[in-house]
Every structure is written in structure tokens, then in C-alpha cells.
Design a protein around this motif. Sequence first.
Motif, short mmCIF file in Angstrom:
data_model
loop_
_atom_site.label_atom_id
_atom_site.label_comp_id
_atom_site.label_asym_id
_atom_site.label_seq_id
_atom_site.Cartn_x
_atom_site.Cartn_y
_atom_site.Cartn_z
N ILE A 37 2.14 -6.04 -25.84
CA ILE A 37 2.12 -7.46 -24.68
C ILE A 37 3.39 -7.52 -24.79
CG2 ILE A 37 1.17 -9.75 -23.72
CD1 ILE A 37 -1.03 -9.79 -26.65
N ASP A 38 3.94 -7.37 -23.37
CA ASP A 38 4.92 -7.03 -22.82
C ASP A 38 5.38 -8.11 -22.49
OD1 ASP A 38 7.37 -6.93 -22.09
OD2 ASP A 38 7.07 -5.08 -20.44
N PRO A 39 6.21 -9.29 -23.05
CA PRO A 39 5.96 -10.53 -22.85
C PRO A 39 7.33 -10.41 -20.94
CG PRO A 39 7.78 -10.61 -24.44
CD PRO A 39 7.29 -9.12 -24.35
N SER A 40 7.54 -9.57 -21.37
CA SER A 40 8.51 -9.76 -19.26
C SER A 40 6.91 -10.25 -18.25
CB SER A 40 8.58 -8.74 -18.56
OG SER A 40 8.48 -7.95 -19.25
N ASP A 41 5.70 -9.64 -18.61
CA ASP A 41 4.29 -10.08 -18.11
C ASP A 41 4.35 -11.55 -17.38
OD1 ASP A 41 4.12 -6.48 -17.85
OD2 ASP A 41 2.77 -6.74 -18.96
N PHE A 42 4.56 -12.15 -18.27
CA PHE A 42 4.71 -13.81 -18.12
C PHE A 42 4.85 -14.16 -17.78
CE2 PHE A 42 3.48 -14.05 -23.18
CZ PHE A 42 2.37 -12.77 -23.50
N TYR A 43 6.79 -13.99 -17.79
CA TYR A 43 7.68 -14.71 -16.43
C TYR A 43 6.76 -13.50 -15.46
CZ TYR A 43 9.86 -15.29 -21.14
OH TYR A 43 10.60 -16.15 -22.18
N ALA A 44 6.35 -12.30 -14.94
CA ALA A 44 6.57 -12.73 -13.45
C ALA A 44 5.17 -12.82 -13.29
CB ALA A 44 6.33 -11.11 -13.33
N ALA A 45 4.16 -13.70 -13.94
CA ALA A 45 2.97 -14.06 -14.16
C ALA A 45 3.42 -15.52 -13.49
CB ALA A 45 2.12 -13.62 -15.00
N THR A 46 3.95 -15.69 -14.54
CA THR A 46 4.38 -17.51 -13.63
C THR A 46 4.69 -17.79 -12.59
OG1 THR A 46 6.58 -17.29 -14.81
CG2 THR A 46 4.48 -17.69 -16.30
N GLY A 47 5.75 -17.11 -11.56
CA GLY A 47 6.44 -16.85 -10.10
C GLY A 47 7.05 -17.64 -10.72
N ILE A 48 8.21 -17.56 -11.87
CA ILE A 48 9.39 -18.41 -12.15
C ILE A 48 10.48 -18.13 -11.31
CG2 ILE A 48 11.88 -18.73 -13.52
CD1 ILE A 48 9.77 -18.46 -16.05
N GLU A 49 10.62 -17.07 -10.54
CA GLU A 49 11.79 -16.68 -9.61
C GLU A 49 11.31 -17.11 -8.23
OE1 GLU A 49 9.88 -14.60 -10.66
OE2 GLU A 49 10.42 -13.88 -12.29
N GLY A 50 9.97 -17.24 -8.28
CA GLY A 50 9.77 -18.13 -7.13
C GLY A 50 10.06 -20.06 -6.90
N GLY A 51 9.86 -19.80 -8.19
CA GLY A 51 9.87 -21.88 -8.01
C GLY A 51 8.95 -21.90 -8.79
N ALA A 52 8.14 -21.64 -8.61
CA ALA A 52 6.32 -22.16 -9.54
C ALA A 52 6.47 -21.98 -10.92
CB ALA A 52 5.88 -21.42 -8.89
N MET A 53 6.00 -23.05 -11.51
CA MET A 53 5.12 -22.76 -12.48
C MET A 53 4.45 -23.15 -12.60
SD MET A 53 8.78 -22.97 -13.92
CE MET A 53 8.02 -22.95 -15.83
N ALA A 54 3.88 -21.63 -13.86
CA ALA A 54 2.50 -22.13 -14.46
C ALA A 54 2.57 -22.69 -15.76
CB ALA A 54 2.05 -20.54 -14.11
N ASN A 55 0.76 -22.35 -16.73
CA ASN A 55 0.81 -22.38 -17.36
C ASN A 55 1.22 -20.97 -18.58
OD1 ASN A 55 -0.04 -23.07 -20.40
ND2 ASN A 55 -1.37 -24.39 -19.86
N TYR A 56 2.90 -20.98 -19.20
CA TYR A 56 3.23 -20.12 -20.63
C TYR A 56 1.95 -20.10 -21.35
CZ TYR A 56 5.68 -17.23 -22.47
OH TYR A 56 6.34 -15.44 -23.58
N GLU A 57 1.36 -20.85 -21.97
CA GLU A 57 0.50 -20.00 -22.82
C GLU A 57 -0.58 -20.38 -22.28
OE1 GLU A 57 1.16 -20.11 -26.54
OE2 GLU A 57 3.44 -21.16 -25.63
N GLN A 58 -1.19 -20.53 -21.65
CA GLN A 58 -2.66 -19.64 -20.79
C GLN A 58 -2.39 -18.49 -20.35
OE1 GLN A 58 -5.76 -21.03 -20.43
NE2 GLN A 58 -6.38 -19.18 -19.79
N ILE A 59 -1.21 -17.63 -19.63
CA ILE A 59 -0.79 -16.77 -19.61
C ILE A 59 -1.07 -15.32 -20.52
CG2 ILE A 59 0.72 -15.30 -18.05
CD1 ILE A 59 1.46 -17.15 -16.45
N ARG A 60 -0.29 -16.68 -21.18
CA ARG A 60 -0.04 -15.34 -22.54
C ARG A 60 -1.68 -15.32 -23.32
NH1 ARG A 60 3.27 -16.68 -28.12
NH2 ARG A 60 2.48 -14.80 -29.36
#
Length: 144
Positions: A37-60
Motif C-alpha cells: 500500500i503506497d502512502p502517496s496514493d493517500f495524498y493523491a486521494a485527499t486532494g491536498i494539492e487542490g486544497g480539499a481535505m479528506a479523511n486520511y484514516e478512512q482513505i487508508r
Amino acid sequence: MATHVLVPIDDSDQATKALEFALEEHADAQITALNVIDPSDFYAATGIEGGAMANYEQIRENHENRAKNLLEEASKRAADAGVEIETDHVLGGVSRTIIEYADEHDVDHVVIGSHGRTGASRILLGSVAERVARRSPVPVTIVR
């Protein structure tokens, strides 16, 4: 003759072919199917670059559930072939983690699909199979 074979698993056809190859060619060996499981996939899914924050633990948790499902499917394929395998999933950079896992778990052969990763990660990072083949402390078979 290999005694412990590591087969990295993702949801690609190439990973499935690698597992099938290992089951046929190394049926007498201990086979471990590994999902990284590549943790960089979590950051891509959270949309951090776009300013939107998602639930990191849920994505993990979603990624871990996906890994468990992939490994359950691998175990079923192995059972259908009359082979019992071990499964594991770990968190880390894909190629580096595969190499470290092989070194730390007395693996003596890696069987990997030729190009399981797709999209930007493959373009930016290069081929995981190629990196594993170049840096692995043990022989590597790349399955197309």
C-alpha cells in the motif's frame, strides 16, 4: 530450486499472471503474495494539492480493505490450483518495500508482473518491475 517465492500483487492482469506462473513453476515452494500500500496514493486521494481535505484514516482503511480483498482472491486462486500460500500487506514505497520484504523474510526468488502500475505513478516513477529486478538481492522473474 526456490524455497520461498515472493509475488507482489495488485489488481492488474500482470500480477495475476505472475501469481499463476509462481503457482505452476514453484508449487513446492513457500509462496507469499504481497500487496504494498503506497502512502502517496493517500495524498493523491485527499486532494491536498487542490486544497480539499479528506479523511486520511478512512482513505487508508479503504486501501487496506482493498489489499485484503486482493490477497483473499490470490489465496482462492492458489487453492483452486491446489497450492496453499501465505499473504501479507505492508505500507511503503512499492519497489523499495518489495526489495526490503524479500531481504527481511528469507525470500530467494521474486516473481513480478511486468507492469502492474498505471497512470502518473508509472510515468513519474518508472517501472516497479524494472526497479525490483535491478535492486533485488535475489533472482527476479518478470512475467508479461
